[in-house]
Design a protein around this motif. Structure first.
Motif, PDB file in Angstrom:
ATOM      1  N   GLU A 117       0.839  -1.203   0.000  1.00  0.00           N
ATOM      2  CA  GLU A 117       0.000   0.000   0.000  1.00  0.00           C
ATOM      3  C   GLU A 117       0.874   1.254   0.000  1.00  0.00           C
ATOM      4  N   GLY A 118       2.059   1.160   0.600  1.00  0.00           N
ATOM      5  CA  GLY A 118       3.017   2.266   0.573  1.00  0.00           C
ATOM      6  C   GLY A 118       2.703   3.411   1.513  1.00  0.00           C
ATOM      7  N   THR A 119       1.570   3.356   2.211  1.00  0.00           N
ATOM      8  CA  THR A 119       1.153   4.434   3.107  1.00  0.00           C
ATOM      9  C   THR A 119       0.085   3.896   4.038  1.00  0.00           C
ATOM     10  N   ARG A 120      -0.126   4.616   5.149  1.00  0.00           N
ATOM     11  CA  ARG A 120      -1.195   4.211   6.069  1.00  0.00           C
ATOM     12  C   ARG A 120      -2.549   4.769   5.636  1.00  0.00           C
ATOM     13  N   SER A 121      -2.564   5.621   4.629  1.00  0.00           N
ATOM     14  CA  SER A 121      -3.815   6.167   4.099  1.00  0.00           C
ATOM     15  C   SER A 121      -4.384   5.219   3.050  1.00  0.00           C
TER      16      SER A 121
END
Length: 196
Positions: A117-121
């Protein structure tokens, strides 16, 4: 010391390890994806779980970050440097995917953990580098997970990349659609492959 702290938190919060136990040999030489990733707590549970299961995991970082004064700390946490310099004079600089795949040539046992996903968003399309690294290196993709509804973390499935990326990715989406993140509103399966 930090790993011991992670294990303590894991136990105190009532988490357990699950999935493929004992860990198959394929998990000793693989690209491991850690999904879902919606909170920093995911890292704590991942570190604890993989340590308890005996999975010697690593994460990639630019090789320049492994120099003093922080290099020793990062290495102790599992960092492994990516070298994107050409092997021979006149050669093109390798891509990050190529440089990561090269690491498997240099290490007999290597489990690289990636958060696609590369991010927590919330993201609707995952970063596909993990798939291309596994395919190029000829290693499997291991599906690591943290399920907050069941308070369990572990290794769920091993996928060997084929020549049909869409079919492989649908298998991955089928597995993760049953996993509950800490913040469901910040998680999405890859819309290109999740099907109905």
């Amino acid at each position: 010391m930090f790993v011991a702290f992670c294990r303590l938190i894991f136990r105190l919060r009532g988490w357990k390890t699950a999935g493929l136990i004992p860990v198959p040999d394929a998990a000793k030489r693989c690209v491991m994806i850690a999904v879902p990733h919606t909170t920093n707590w995911d890292a704590i549970y991942t570190i604890a779980c993989f340590d308890m299961m005996g999975i010697k995991w690593r994460f990639t970082i630019k090789k320049e970050w492994l120099k003093p004064p922080f290099g020793g700390i990062l290495k102790s946490l599992g960092a492994i440097g990516i070298d994107r310099s050409p092997r021979k004079e006149g050669e093109q600089r390798p891509s990050t995917v190529e440089a990561m795949a090269r690491l498997f040539e240099e290490h007999e046992q290597l489990c690289i953990v990636v958060t696609p996903e590369g991010t927590r968003s919330v993201v609707k399309e995952w970063k596909m580098g993990f798939y291309h690294v596994a395919k190029m290196a000829g290693v499997p993709i291991a599906l690591g997970y943290m399920d907050y509804a069941r308070k369990e973390a572990g290794l769920g499935k091993i996928i060997y990349p084929s020549d049909d990326i869409a079919a492989d990715m649908r298998q991955i989406m089928d597995f993760y659609k049953t996993i509950t993140p800490k913040f469901p509103e910040n998680f999405s399966l890859d819309v290109r492959y999740k099907g109905e």
